[in-house]
Scaffold this motif. Sequence first.
Motif, short mmCIF file in Angstrom:
data_model
loop_
_atom_site.label_atom_id
_atom_site.label_comp_id
_atom_site.label_asym_id
_atom_site.label_seq_id
_atom_site.Cartn_x
_atom_site.Cartn_y
_atom_site.Cartn_z
N ASP A 117 3.29 -12.22 20.36
CA ASP A 117 4.51 -11.58 19.86
C ASP A 117 4.64 -10.13 20.28
OD1 ASP A 117 4.84 -13.99 18.61
OD2 ASP A 117 4.43 -13.25 16.58
N HIS A 118 3.55 -9.49 20.68
CA HIS A 118 3.60 -8.06 20.98
C HIS A 118 3.01 -7.70 22.34
CE1 HIS A 118 4.87 -7.18 16.83
NE2 HIS A 118 4.05 -8.16 16.50
N GLY A 119 2.60 -8.70 23.09
CA GLY A 119 2.13 -8.46 24.45
C GLY A 119 0.81 -7.72 24.54
N VAL A 120 -0.01 -7.81 23.49
CA VAL A 120 -1.28 -7.08 23.47
C VAL A 120 -2.35 -7.94 24.15
CG1 VAL A 120 -3.08 -6.09 22.00
CG2 VAL A 120 -0.66 -5.86 21.36
N PRO A 121 -3.03 -7.43 25.18
CA PRO A 121 -4.09 -8.22 25.81
C PRO A 121 -5.28 -8.39 24.89
CG PRO A 121 -4.05 -6.00 26.71
CD PRO A 121 -2.85 -6.11 25.82
N VAL A 122 -5.93 -9.56 24.98
CA VAL A 122 -7.10 -9.86 24.16
C VAL A 122 -8.29 -10.08 25.09
CG1 VAL A 122 -8.11 -11.41 22.46
CG2 VAL A 122 -5.65 -10.94 22.40
N GLU A 158 -4.36 -17.35 26.03
CA GLU A 158 -4.70 -16.53 27.21
C GLU A 158 -5.66 -15.44 26.76
OE1 GLU A 158 -1.42 -14.87 29.36
OE2 GLU A 158 -0.17 -16.63 28.98
N VAL A 159 -6.64 -15.14 27.62
CA VAL A 159 -7.56 -14.04 27.34
C VAL A 159 -7.81 -13.27 28.63
CG1 VAL A 159 -8.73 -15.25 25.44
CG2 VAL A 159 -9.65 -15.40 27.78
N VAL A 160 -8.30 -12.05 28.48
CA VAL A 160 -8.81 -11.28 29.60
C VAL A 160 -10.33 -11.34 29.51
CG1 VAL A 160 -8.87 -9.04 30.76
CG2 VAL A 160 -6.80 -9.74 29.52
#
Length: 240
Positions: free
Chosen positions: A76-81, A129-131
């Motif tokens: 919802d906020h485009g924050v990478p995890v 999705e994850v980094v």
Amino acid sequence: MRLDASLHRIGNDIVAAYLVTTPEGVTVIDAGLAGHWRELVAELASIGRSVDDIKGVILTHGDSDHVGFAERLRRDHGVPVYVHADDAARAKGGPKPSNAKQSMKLGPLLTFAAYTLRKGGARTTWLTEVVEVQHGATLDLPGSPQIIGMPGHSPGSIAVFVPAVDAVFVGDALTTRHVLTGQEGPQAAPFTDEPAQAMTSLRAIVDTKAKWVLPGHGAPWSSGVEAAVAAVESASRSAH
């Protein structure tokens, strides 16, 4: 809950997550349970910040009581995890090995179970999705967090060292409150895949010389990382 300048905790001694705040923004370390979202928003508001200030979430490992609101922030906020490559599948809801029989007492077990259910632990939204990160990386996030590999609790367990706040965030590499027995003080965490490996991994955080040791479960420890690790090792020897 403000722990120190630029260092905050949400949740409690049963399940906790942390915020590092800098002028550049906010880094979230672990995402607790889904129901901690309201506490996240309230804690940010108390210091004049908002979800829009969060630049990244780092997961110490991929278990449900650390994944919590991470996918909501990402989706919802485009924050990478960020999560270690060896726990990426786990953070997406992949299989978790069964652990050996755990020591437990009924009261603390019921307290943990009730709190987890109340905070949405039965309806975890797994990441899509994850980094992926590796041991030794320094991330381009507020506080310049450093990744320390801590395999044992899970294959991709990590600690996160943030020199700017003199803190090492350890997830379940150790605990200061055993969620199944209620025992307090630094000790090995339950539900650990490879207990012997987890114990060996603890030595990796000693060189940080951090004041704060911040676990996913239990009270914040401010008496230094060397004392915390020594206490865990002593507790382990006493248990055998």
